[in-house]
Design an enzyme around this catalytic site. Structure first.
Site, PDB file in Angstrom:
ATOM      1  N   ALA A 115       2.074  43.151 -12.125  1.00  0.00           N
ATOM      2  CA  ALA A 115       3.528  42.830 -11.678  1.00  0.00           C
ATOM      3  C   ALA A 115       4.299  43.046 -13.069  1.00  0.00           C
ATOM      4  O   ALA A 115       4.411  44.097 -13.455  1.00  0.00           O
ATOM      5  CB  ALA A 115       3.689  41.832 -10.871  1.00  0.00           C
ATOM      6  N   CYS A 116       4.397  42.058 -13.746  1.00  0.00           N
ATOM      7  CA  CYS A 116       5.168  42.023 -14.824  1.00  0.00           C
ATOM      8  C   CYS A 116       4.874  42.724 -16.240  1.00  0.00           C
ATOM      9  O   CYS A 116       5.359  43.440 -16.985  1.00  0.00           O
ATOM     10  CB  CYS A 116       5.705  40.651 -15.402  1.00  0.00           C
ATOM     11  SG  CYS A 116       6.781  39.637 -14.099  1.00  0.00           S
TER      12      CYS A 116
END
Length: 186
Positions: A115-116
């Site tokens: 994700a990030c």
């Protein structure tokens, strides 16, 4: 080298190593220990350490889950960038912080890999930064119940594809914690 002119410096970018993000994450303790080692080394070498901290409905600003893990303590002079989106550059002051430090090369560690961390890697590369992922200093939680591969495969796959990432005028790649050289790492 970086397409950002007059930015000869490297920074260690620590993405979302927060209690609620890494709780139960794959190899959590090993990854946090590797991040702590890199933070220590960066400080010794005078390399800027830039911290990123995510907020959302689950990671409420000021709450325990939102806090950076107790093994890692940002120094008072180290920038801390708060974000609401996966890409640490999106609608944050990260770009201006890095510009002010003369940074054109990033060494990226943190969570969540899928994700990030991935969003930030791509965000950095498209913005002109040389971007290195530390292969054993990022992690994610098990999302197999939603159809994702097991976390060890997510980490391995991310390392594989980032090792071969390319863009005109920029470098990318992966390196193990023990092999990080802030003077030469892209």
């Amino acid at each position: 080298m970086s397409t950002l002119t007059d930015r000869p410096h490297t920074a260690l970018l620590v993405v979302d190593v927060q209690n609620g993000v890494v709780a139960g994450a794959y190899r959590r303790d090993d990854v946090v220990a590797n991040v702590a080692d890199l933070v220590r080394r960066a400080r010794q070498e005078g390399v800027p350490v830039v911290w990123v901290q995510h907020s959302d409905a689950r990671l409420v600003r000021g709450g325990d889950d939102w806090r950076i893990v107790p093994e890692l303590v940002p120094a008072d002079a180290e920038p801390l960038v708060e974000k609401l989106y996966g890409d640490s550059f999106e609608d944050t002051e990260l770009e201006s912080v890095l510009a002010g430090l003369g940074v054109g090369r990033l060494v990226v560690v943190g969570a969540q890999t899928d994700a990030c961390v991935r969003s930030t890697l791509h965000g950095a590369l498209v913005r002109g930064y040389d971007t290195t992922l530390v292969a054993d200093a990022h992690t994610t939680q098990d999302r197999t119940q939603w159809g994702a591969p097991p976390p060890e495969q997510v980490v391995t796959h991310t390392n594989l594809y980032w090792t071969h990432q390319k863009a005109p005028g920029r470098t990318a790649g992966t390196v193990a914690t023990k092999d990080v050289d802030f003077a030469t790492t892209a």
